[in-house]
Design a protein around this motif. Structure first.
Motif, PDB file in Angstrom:
ATOM      1  N   LEU A  53       0.492  -0.696  -0.005  1.00 20.75           N
ATOM      2  CA  LEU A  53      -0.377  -0.077   0.149  1.00 20.75           C
ATOM      3  C   LEU A  53       0.860   1.382  -0.009  1.00 20.75           C
ATOM      4  O   LEU A  53       0.286   2.015  -1.073  1.00 20.75           O
ATOM      5  CB  LEU A  53      -0.939   0.134   1.134  1.00 20.75           C
ATOM      6  CG  LEU A  53      -1.848  -1.155   0.901  1.00 20.75           C
ATOM      7  CD1 LEU A  53      -2.463  -1.379   2.710  1.00 20.75           C
ATOM      8  CD2 LEU A  53      -2.969  -1.206  -0.109  1.00 20.75           C
ATOM      9  N   VAL A  54       1.955   1.204   1.430  1.00 23.43           N
ATOM     10  CA  VAL A  54       2.693   2.284   0.957  1.00 23.43           C
ATOM     11  C   VAL A  54       3.270   2.236  -0.339  1.00 23.43           C
ATOM     12  O   VAL A  54       3.876   3.739  -1.011  1.00 23.43           O
ATOM     13  CB  VAL A  54       4.174   2.215   1.822  1.00 23.43           C
ATOM     14  CG1 VAL A  54       5.048   3.785   1.722  1.00 23.43           C
ATOM     15  CG2 VAL A  54       3.201   1.944   2.914  1.00 23.43           C
ATOM     16  N   GLU A  55       3.816   1.585  -1.111  1.00 20.29           N
ATOM     17  CA  GLU A  55       4.424   1.542  -2.025  1.00 20.29           C
ATOM     18  C   GLU A  55       4.030   1.684  -3.604  1.00 20.29           C
ATOM     19  O   GLU A  55       3.261   2.770  -3.884  1.00 20.29           O
ATOM     20  CB  GLU A  55       5.324   0.466  -3.243  1.00 20.29           C
ATOM     21  CG  GLU A  55       6.188   0.082  -2.002  1.00 20.29           C
ATOM     22  CD  GLU A  55       6.473  -1.471  -1.932  1.00 20.29           C
ATOM     23  OE1 GLU A  55       5.951  -2.526  -2.732  1.00 20.29           O
ATOM     24  OE2 GLU A  55       8.319  -1.854  -1.468  1.00 20.29           O
ATOM     25  N   GLN A  56       2.146   1.624  -3.287  1.00 18.04           N
ATOM     26  CA  GLN A  56       1.575   2.034  -4.266  1.00 18.04           C
ATOM     27  C   GLN A  56       1.418   3.499  -4.497  1.00 18.04           C
ATOM     28  O   GLN A  56       1.014   4.759  -5.282  1.00 18.04           O
ATOM     29  CB  GLN A  56       0.266   1.636  -4.365  1.00 18.04           C
ATOM     30  CG  GLN A  56       0.131   0.109  -4.404  1.00 18.04           C
ATOM     31  CD  GLN A  56      -1.512  -0.468  -4.238  1.00 18.04           C
ATOM     32  OE1 GLN A  56      -2.616   0.392  -4.716  1.00 18.04           O
ATOM     33  NE2 GLN A  56      -1.710  -1.822  -4.077  1.00 18.04           N
ATOM     34  N   ALA A  57       1.472   4.100  -3.049  1.00 18.58           N
ATOM     35  CA  ALA A  57       1.471   5.935  -2.777  1.00 18.58           C
ATOM     36  C   ALA A  57       2.979   6.312  -2.985  1.00 18.58           C
ATOM     37  O   ALA A  57       3.090   7.966  -2.967  1.00 18.58           O
ATOM     38  CB  ALA A  57       1.131   6.034  -1.048  1.00 18.58           C
ATOM     39  N   GLY A  58       3.831   5.848  -3.344  1.00 12.67           N
ATOM     40  CA  GLY A  58       4.403   6.381  -3.235  1.00 12.67           C
ATOM     41  C   GLY A  58       5.360   7.244  -2.156  1.00 12.67           C
ATOM     42  O   GLY A  58       6.662   8.416  -2.485  1.00 12.67           O
ATOM     43  N   ALA A  59       4.889   6.408  -1.475  1.00 16.89           N
ATOM     44  CA  ALA A  59       5.629   7.087   0.418  1.00 16.89           C
ATOM     45  C   ALA A  59       6.812   6.020   0.305  1.00 16.89           C
ATOM     46  O   ALA A  59       7.055   5.330   0.395  1.00 16.89           O
ATOM     47  CB  ALA A  59       4.751   6.668   1.206  1.00 16.89           C
ATOM     48  N   THR A  60       7.429   6.411   1.373  1.00 17.52           N
ATOM     49  CA  THR A  60       8.500   6.275   1.997  1.00 17.52           C
ATOM     50  C   THR A  60       8.335   5.285   3.151  1.00 17.52           C
ATOM     51  O   THR A  60       7.505   5.650   3.840  1.00 17.52           O
ATOM     52  CB  THR A  60       9.593   6.625   2.277  1.00 17.52           C
ATOM     53  OG1 THR A  60       9.977   8.377   1.373  1.00 17.52           O
ATOM     54  CG2 THR A  60      11.259   5.876   2.677  1.00 17.52           C
ATOM     55  N   ILE A  61       8.786   4.648   3.334  1.00 23.37           N
ATOM     56  CA  ILE A  61       8.726   3.027   4.485  1.00 23.37           C
ATOM     57  C   ILE A  61      10.108   2.855   4.815  1.00 23.37           C
ATOM     58  O   ILE A  61      10.930   3.657   5.158  1.00 23.37           O
ATOM     59  CB  ILE A  61       8.615   1.580   4.214  1.00 23.37           C
ATOM     60  CG1 ILE A  61       7.426   1.699   2.550  1.00 23.37           C
ATOM     61  CG2 ILE A  61       8.922   0.869   4.411  1.00 23.37           C
ATOM     62  CD1 ILE A  61       7.127   0.149   1.992  1.00 23.37           C
ATOM     63  N   VAL A  62       9.993   4.205   6.505  1.00 26.26           N
ATOM     64  CA  VAL A  62      11.054   3.453   7.101  1.00 26.26           C
ATOM     65  C   VAL A  62      11.031   3.037   8.105  1.00 26.26           C
ATOM     66  O   VAL A  62      12.318   2.309   7.899  1.00 26.26           O
ATOM     67  CB  VAL A  62      10.583   4.888   8.037  1.00 26.26           C
ATOM     68  CG1 VAL A  62      11.691   4.791   9.554  1.00 26.26           C
ATOM     69  CG2 VAL A  62      10.656   6.515   7.657  1.00 26.26           C
ATOM     70  N   GLY A 104      14.807  -5.761   2.484  1.00 22.54           N
ATOM     71  CA  GLY A 104      15.720  -4.445   2.619  1.00 22.54           C
ATOM     72  C   GLY A 104      14.642  -3.966   4.048  1.00 22.54           C
ATOM     73  O   GLY A 104      15.085  -2.482   3.910  1.00 22.54           O
ATOM     74  N   LEU A 105      13.806  -4.266   4.622  1.00 22.39           N
ATOM     75  CA  LEU A 105      13.038  -3.720   5.060  1.00 22.39           C
ATOM     76  C   LEU A 105      13.932  -4.248   6.639  1.00 22.39           C
ATOM     77  O   LEU A 105      13.839  -4.972   7.222  1.00 22.39           O
ATOM     78  CB  LEU A 105      11.404  -4.681   5.303  1.00 22.39           C
ATOM     79  CG  LEU A 105      10.126  -4.044   6.298  1.00 22.39           C
ATOM     80  CD1 LEU A 105      10.191  -2.507   5.775  1.00 22.39           C
ATOM     81  CD2 LEU A 105       9.081  -4.648   6.584  1.00 22.39           C
ATOM     82  N   ARG A 106      13.344  -2.310   6.975  1.00 21.07           N
ATOM     83  CA  ARG A 106      13.877  -2.285   9.099  1.00 21.07           C
ATOM     84  C   ARG A 106      12.905  -3.201   9.779  1.00 21.07           C
ATOM     85  O   ARG A 106      12.128  -2.235   9.867  1.00 21.07           O
ATOM     86  CB  ARG A 106      14.605  -0.843   9.224  1.00 21.07           C
ATOM     87  CG  ARG A 106      15.209  -0.721  10.460  1.00 21.07           C
ATOM     88  CD  ARG A 106      15.217   0.267  10.537  1.00 21.07           C
ATOM     89  NE  ARG A 106      16.095   0.466  11.749  1.00 21.07           N
ATOM     90  CZ  ARG A 106      15.643   1.432  12.419  1.00 21.07           C
ATOM     91  NH1 ARG A 106      15.795   3.387  11.929  1.00 21.07           N
ATOM     92  NH2 ARG A 106      16.479   1.888  14.035  1.00 21.07           N
ATOM     93  N   ILE A 107      13.323  -3.963  10.353  1.00 20.33           N
ATOM     94  CA  ILE A 107      12.205  -4.289  11.671  1.00 20.33           C
ATOM     95  C   ILE A 107      12.956  -4.425  12.921  1.00 20.33           C
ATOM     96  O   ILE A 107      13.331  -5.058  13.225  1.00 20.33           O
ATOM     97  CB  ILE A 107      11.484  -5.814  10.816  1.00 20.33           C
ATOM     98  CG1 ILE A 107      10.943  -5.897   9.599  1.00 20.33           C
ATOM     99  CG2 ILE A 107      10.640  -6.502  12.208  1.00 20.33           C
ATOM    100  CD1 ILE A 107      10.685  -7.004   8.973  1.00 20.33           C
ATOM    101  N   GLU A 108      11.979  -3.793  13.243  1.00 20.82           N
ATOM    102  CA  GLU A 108      12.598  -3.946  15.322  1.00 20.82           C
ATOM    103  C   GLU A 108      10.962  -4.747  15.998  1.00 20.82           C
ATOM    104  O   GLU A 108      10.452  -4.455  15.635  1.00 20.82           O
ATOM    105  CB  GLU A 108      12.702  -2.600  15.908  1.00 20.82           C
ATOM    106  CG  GLU A 108      13.392  -1.339  15.044  1.00 20.82           C
ATOM    107  CD  GLU A 108      14.812  -1.979  15.144  1.00 20.82           C
ATOM    108  OE1 GLU A 108      14.870  -2.289  16.127  1.00 20.82           O
ATOM    109  OE2 GLU A 108      15.442  -1.434  14.972  1.00 20.82           O
TER     110      GLU A 108
END
Ligand code: 5GP
Length: 191
Positions: free
Chosen positions: A139-148, A169-173
């Motif tokens: 969903l975030v990628e569809q919006a062209g937003a940045t996934i922190v 490459g996703l940072r997961i805490e």
């Protein structure tokens, strides 16, 4: 030992099929003081990343995400389960396969609430096979937003989601990482 791990040992229940029941404090009755502590840990981890939006998924991520929103001082959006068709193109939509319920469902977010300028932190209660988190990333990628990155309460590291998404490459805490659950009702955490 970390606070959430202690709480899981005290009040969590191991169920057949690799399910950890945490209804008493995480996803039915909610211990909001614990949530505040978890949200502060995510805030420490993502300090300096300029998070300006939190995205979670209906239903059990919403409580955690709201407390995180208070700590980060930003709006909280939840991906809604939906059966309706996207006829006017006003929505982002993705499919998610539920680990706990064994079905597939659509979730949607209005285009008004995810913007290309957004720096989004994903929040959820569990990470198991990774379908819920992958749906949120989509969903975030569809919006062209940045996934922190993603703040997860309980990661079941014996399931493949965490490894696959980190590889992408996703940072997961994750604030508790369960590495094994046994038939006698016991469990082990990662070091
Ligand atoms: P995934 O999509 O990563 O397979 O699963 C994530 C979703 O499934 C979470 O949003 C959570 O609601 C649910 N879930 C996965 N594993 C468990 C579990 O062991 N216990 C509970 N209570 N929920 C789980």
């Amino acid at each position: 030992m970390r606070l959430l791990e202690e709480r899981i040992l005290k009040d969590g229940k191991v169920r057949p099929g690799g399910i950890l029941k945490v209804d008493g404090f995480l996803n039915h009755q909610m211990d909001v003081n614990l949530f505040m502590d978890l949200a502060k840990q995510w805030h420490d981890a993502f300090a300096g990343d300029n998070v300006n939006k939190i995205l979670t998924i209906e239903a059990s991520g919403i409580g955690l995400a709201c407390i995180a929103g208070l700590v980060f001082g930003c709006p909280v959006v939840f991906a809604k389960k939906s059966k309706t068709k996207n006829i006017d193109g006003s929505l982002y939509r993705t499919r998610v396969e539920s680990f706990t319920h064994g079905n597939v469902y659509d979730v949607i977010v209005s285009r008004d609430y995810l913007l290309p300028t957004d720096r989004v932190l994903l929040i959820d209660d569990f990470l198991a096979n990774g379908a819920a988190l992958e749906g949120l990333c989509d969903l975030v990628e569809q919006a062209g937003a940045t996934i922190v990155g993603a703040g997860i309460a309980v990661e079941k590291s014996f399931q493949p989601g965490g490894a696959r998404l980190r590889e992408r490459g996703l940072r997961i805490e994750s604030l508790a990482r369960v590495k094994a659950m046994y038939d006698d009702g016991t469990l082990e955490f990662d070091d």
